[in-house]
Design an enzyme around this catalytic site. Structure first.
Site, PDB file in Angstrom:
ATOM      1  N   GLU A  67      22.086 -22.026 -18.802  1.00  0.00           N
ATOM      2  CA  GLU A  67      21.139 -21.152 -18.108  1.00  0.00           C
ATOM      3  C   GLU A  67      21.889 -20.026 -17.381  1.00  0.00           C
ATOM      4  OE1 GLU A  67      17.218 -23.850 -17.022  1.00  0.00           O
ATOM      5  OE2 GLU A  67      19.000 -24.057 -15.781  1.00  0.00           O
ATOM      6  N   ASP A  69       0.844  -1.193   0.000  1.00  0.00           N
ATOM      7  CA  ASP A  69       0.000   0.000   0.000  1.00  0.00           C
ATOM      8  C   ASP A  69       0.880   1.244   0.000  1.00  0.00           C
ATOM      9  OD1 ASP A  69       0.564   0.739   2.893  1.00  0.00           O
ATOM     10  OD2 ASP A  69      -0.300  -1.256   3.150  1.00  0.00           O
TER      11      ASP A  69
END
Ligand code: GLA
Length: 730
Positions: A615, A535
């Protein structure tokens, strides 16, 4: 632009670049809301009609006028006791249990600059911007209760942002109790609206829902003591025809991290009321003679061009006027976090090898998550014992930090300062420091209790412990976690328990404010089981938040999409994790996980030694790429290019403010045999220009791209992802 008062019509108009907000002091001294929406120059008071409506009572000050009722008229601050039976924004109780308020206008003041709120996070402006921002203060009074109520409006005209907060001053002898307070309440006199909210759960936060506002009350909120995973304190009211790029819409976003409530309803005569404020259950706040209660503020914004524009307004106000500190605009460290890879089973060796692997792929920081303190071998113990477990760390914390720094990585650490485990030294010494009701066995969450942050002695102790940890070495990042809800509310020594939840939040903000001031160079990341306290209140102290405990890139599409309505990309921490994913078991290509994590503040959260050589090489390249793209992602304009809840792919883009480059991303969510092609239509490019996609060298007409789109490659394989980087050609 700015705030104007029309003396003749007794009307206040707040004009921003593209919106007008208007209300009037009526002939009886009541404050009636008139209008909020597209910028206008006229007075909207002709919209009000005074009619005799049955069962809608008339205020006491009117004698023999049956055409005036607060039950019917649009209000600026609807109060309980005025005759308005719709949802009130302000309810006050006296000691004897009577509840009635009658507020009349007294005076006003218009000031340069934006107001601030003591002890609370709030939209702020810099000294240079203070000449553009304005504050309107309206003073109301209830002469029977001797209560002064000040309505505060803050205006950031260029961003189409208006904020609202309320201060209540008790000037009478008797204590009054605040039972409900919604700093933002809007009455739309005419029209139909949809309500858009963001609900969810732990590991699946901020899922968008859109429903019509009808003749029923629809309420969202959190009773959990925190803003919650279940509903975000942000909503949108929109005309039914509004889309991302078209139509009228309004946002409300609460700058508060505790329990909240928002409600939308259509009344008996078709007026729509939308409100946002404090959670009323559990809120019974005493205000004694001479005391002032200050509410948190709600950010309001209006867009006549759909949700994209509304989000841009919110993104700008959050990034430029809520987030603070050294990391407000600075590139954030690309980090590797130990949690998903090791949980609490960390050792000195595992951490140093993670740091080395991280260095190899070009990362900036190692974050030591849970498990480094007390006897914390799992998540049942030791919260509150903020002392490094030197056995586990193979020496002091200081030594570990030095060693990580020597490898070439910055050092970050996890803490959960508001919590206490019953199995801890702290609890043995101070059982009363935990929130629990005498005579009752407390409800546990994750087997832990919540510390009573409304108490100064508790806050001071925890603050000192955090400082000791941060002072023990070169710590440049703190992950501030919060992993349960508040159930039992009781604090020793307060006059009324109905104040505790609010005082808790003020206490939390006090500690965070002191830390932010003492350690301006430390990046604090907010977290609450991922995004349980995502928030604008937390973002005032922590410029980024761990978006979700769910790192599955496919689920993340919905989570990040929902989050994007109210919060900028720079606030969303997003990490590449292992495949199959820890939470869902889903297998996804590394490229997809990388693109999904380039939605915000980028990082890794897995045992890097599990990556194959290829990777790792790819990851290293992606880290370099992120560094090149970071400015575009955090400072560019963000656009939603599909609806992942409906479409088979999720696409979004970042466009530099000058339109010179755009990064278009797409993740395929569903794969079917022999499917149609998926076309991604970029937005926000400069019209009638040519853009080159730098990976393929292909050039495109910008209008064609924006209207017909770009087909995604047709490849087999589940959950592929694509990134296109367009550069404007001269
Ligand atoms: C919460 C956080 C995770 C991790 C764990 C540690 O769940 O969201 O990221 O820090 O706590 O216990």
């Amino acid at each position: 632009m700015g705030i104007h008062f029309d003396e003749k019509k007794q009307t206040f108009s707040i004009d921003t670049a593209n919106s007008t907000y208007q209300f009037q002091v009526d002939r009886h001294g009541f404050l009636l809301h008139l209008y909020y929406g597209k910028k206008i120059s006229g007075n909207a008071d002709y919209l009000l009609k005074y009619l005799d409506r049955g069962f809608s009572g008339n205020p006491a000050c009117l004698i023999n006028d049956r055409t005036f009722s607060m039950d019917v008229l649009p209000q600026e601050l609807p109060v309980w006791g005025s005759g308005d039976f719709r949802s009130p924004a302000f309810v006050v109780e006296k000691e004897d249990g009577t509840r009635s308020v009658d507020l009349k206008y007294v005076t006003y003041q218009i000031r340069k600059g934006k107001y601030s709120l003591p002890g609370l996070p709030a939209v702020y402006v810099s000294d240079e911007e203070a000449t553009e921002a304005e504050t309107l203060e309206i003073v109301l009074e209830d002469s029977v209760l001797s209560l002064e109520v000040d309505l505060l409006y803050g205006v950031l005209p260029k961003l189409d942002i208006i904020t609202r907060a309320i201060q209540i001053k008790n000037k009478g002898a008797d204590t009054v109790y605040l039972d409900k307070l919604m700093p933002a309440s809007l009455d739309f006199i005419t029209g139909d609206y949809d309500l858009i909210t963001f609900h969810g759960r732990h590991t699946m936060e901020r899922l968008m829902q859109r429903v019509p506002i009808n003749h029923l009350s629809q309420r969202i909120g959190s009773r959990r003591g925190a803003s919650s995973h279940q509903f975000n304190p942000m909503l949108i009211a929109a005309k039914p025809e509004t889309t991302d790029s078209f139509g009228d819409c309004y946002a409300m976003e609460f700058v508060y991290s505790g329990g909240f409530q928002a409600e939308a309803l259509k009344d008996q005569f078709g007026t729509t009321r939308v409100q946002m404020g404090l959670q009323e259950e559990g809120f019974h706040y005493p205000v004694a003679f001479g005391e002032t209660f200050t509410s948190p503020e709600v950010i309001l914004s209006f867009s006549r061009d759909g949700f994209d524009r509304l989000s841009h307004n919110l993104h700008d106000v959050i990034r430029q006027h809520i987030c603070r500190g050294a990391y407000q605009y600075q590139p954030r460290p690309v980090l590797v976090n130990s949690w998903e890879g090791s949980l609490c089973n960390i050792t000195r060796d595992s951490l140093l090898s993670l740091a080395r692997e991280g260095k190899e792929i070009g990362l900036d920081m190692l974050v030591v998550d849970d498990g480094w303190f007390g006897n914390r071998d799992d998540d049942n113990t030791s919260l509150g014992d903020w002392y490094a477990n030197e056995e586990k760390l193979g020496g002091s914390l200081a030594q570990l930090i030095t060693d990580v720094n020597r490898i070439g990585l910055k050092f970050g650490i996890w803490m959960e300062p508001e919590m206490i485990s019953e199995k801890s030294h702290l609890y043995e010494m101070h059982p009363d420091w935990a929130l629990q009701i005498p005579g009752r066995i407390p409800i546990r969450g994750r087997n832990q209790l919540v510390l009573d942050f409304s108490r100064k002695d508790v806050r001071d102790y925890i603050y000192d412990r955090i400082c000791d940890i941060l002072d023990s070495g070169n710590i440049e990042y703190l992950k501030w976690d919060y992993n349960r809800s508040i159930y039992d509310v009781y604090s020793e020594g307060v006059t009324h328990q109905g104040r505790v939840l609010y005082d808790y939040m003020l206490g939390l903000y006090e500690v965070l404010e002191k830390l932010v001031n003492r350690y301006p160079h430390v990046l604090i990341e907010g977290c609450s089981g991922g995004g349980g306290r995502y928030d604008a209140g937390m973002l005032y102290y922590t410029p980024q938040i761990w978006t979700s405990d769910n790192t599955d890139p496919i689920d993340r599409m919905l989570i990040q999409y929902g989050t994007s309505f109210g919060y900028p990309a720079s606030t969303m921490a997003a990490h590449v994790s292992k495949s199959p994913n820890e939470q869902t078991g889903r297998v996804t290509p590394i490229q997809t996980r990388v693109i999904a994590a380039m939605y915000g503040s980028f990082g890794f959260e897995l045992d890097l030694s599990l990556l194959t050589k290829e990777e790792k090489k790819a990851a290293g390249e992606e880290v370099k790429k992120y560094h090149r793209l970071e400015r575009l992602i955090t400072d560019g304009r963000y656009y939603r290019l599909s609806d992942p809840a409906k479409d088979k792919f999720c696409a979004w883009s970042f466009v530099s403010r000058d339109g010179a480059e755009a990064l278009v991303n797409a993740v395929v969510l569903k794969l079917q045999s022999n499917d149609e092609l998926f076309y991604v239509r970029p937005k926000g490019l400069k019209p009638e220009r040519v853009y080159k996609e730098i990976n393929t060298g292909e050039c495109y007409d910008s209008d064609l791209l924006m209207s017909a789109g770009l087909p995604l490659p047709k490849e087999s394989g589940e959950h592929r992802a694509y990134q296109f980087h367009f550069i404007l050609q001269q």
